[in-house]
Design a protein around this motif. Structure first.
Motif, PDB file in Angstrom:
ATOM      1  N   MET A   1      33.495  46.641  31.075  1.00  0.00           N
ATOM      2  CA  MET A   1      34.336  46.363  32.216  1.00  0.00           C
ATOM      3  C   MET A   1      35.469  47.386  32.234  1.00  0.00           C
ATOM      4  SD  MET A   1      36.117  42.813  33.473  1.00  0.00           S
ATOM      5  CE  MET A   1      36.929  42.368  31.976  1.00  0.00           C
ATOM      6  N   ALA A   2      35.784  47.851  33.420  1.00  0.00           N
ATOM      7  CA  ALA A   2      36.837  48.850  33.572  1.00  0.00           C
ATOM      8  C   ALA A   2      38.209  48.208  33.425  1.00  0.00           C
ATOM      9  CB  ALA A   2      36.731  49.511  34.942  1.00  0.00           C
ATOM     10  N   ASP A   3      39.149  48.990  32.905  1.00  0.00           N
ATOM     11  CA  ASP A   3      40.521  48.507  32.791  1.00  0.00           C
ATOM     12  C   ASP A   3      41.165  48.459  34.169  1.00  0.00           C
ATOM     13  OD1 ASP A   3      40.376  48.253  30.055  1.00  0.00           O
ATOM     14  OD2 ASP A   3      41.239  50.227  29.652  1.00  0.00           O
ATOM     15  N   ALA A   4      42.179  47.634  34.301  1.00  0.00           N
ATOM     16  CA  ALA A   4      42.946  47.527  35.532  1.00  0.00           C
ATOM     17  C   ALA A   4      44.417  47.706  35.195  1.00  0.00           C
ATOM     18  CB  ALA A   4      42.721  46.177  36.194  1.00  0.00           C
ATOM     19  N   THR A   5      45.188  48.023  36.188  1.00  0.00           N
ATOM     20  CA  THR A   5      46.616  48.198  36.019  1.00  0.00           C
ATOM     21  C   THR A   5      47.328  47.029  36.693  1.00  0.00           C
ATOM     22  OG1 THR A   5      46.393  50.595  36.043  1.00  0.00           O
ATOM     23  CG2 THR A   5      48.575  49.721  36.518  1.00  0.00           C
ATOM     24  N   ILE A   6      48.302  46.473  36.003  1.00  0.00           N
ATOM     25  CA  ILE A   6      49.129  45.429  36.611  1.00  0.00           C
ATOM     26  C   ILE A   6      50.572  45.895  36.561  1.00  0.00           C
ATOM     27  CG2 ILE A   6      47.556  43.535  36.045  1.00  0.00           C
ATOM     28  CD1 ILE A   6      49.416  42.812  33.715  1.00  0.00           C
TER      29      ILE A   6
END
Length: 96
Positions: free
Chosen positions: A1-6
């Motif tokens: 799963m790809a990382d996400a930015t918060i």
């Protein structure tokens, strides 16, 4: 799963970094752990329903859901009902 930015405040980022460092993990792992510890509304509802089922099935609780939803003194009310049930089942001894 790809990382996400918060996006979080710098204070929150710093707190997450400190928590992660203290536990030897990354901020991403720390966020994942924090999220895993928080039940969803659906999970809470399932736990409440299961708890009520167990109280009714194994402990003979007869309070309807409406009464259970009334307040935080639920545990004390359950204790009071259980004590009253026990008192009703025990016949008083007569002194000789």
């Amino acid at each position: 799963m790809a990382d996400a930015t918060i996006k979080v405040s710098p204070e929150t980022r710093d707190r997450l970094a400190a928590l992660a460092a203290a536990r030897g993990t990354t901020i991403g792992t720390q966020v994942a752990l924090l999220v895993e510890q928080q039940p969803t509304a659906e999970q809470i509802a399932e736990r409440v329903a299961e708890g009520r089922r167990l109280l009714r099935e194994h402990f003979g609780m007869t309070l309807p859901d409406a009464d259970l939803d009334k307040g935080p003194d639920l545990l004390q009310r359950v204790y009071d009902i259980a004590a009253a049930d026990v008192r009703a089942k025990v016949t008083p001894r007569r002194s000789a």
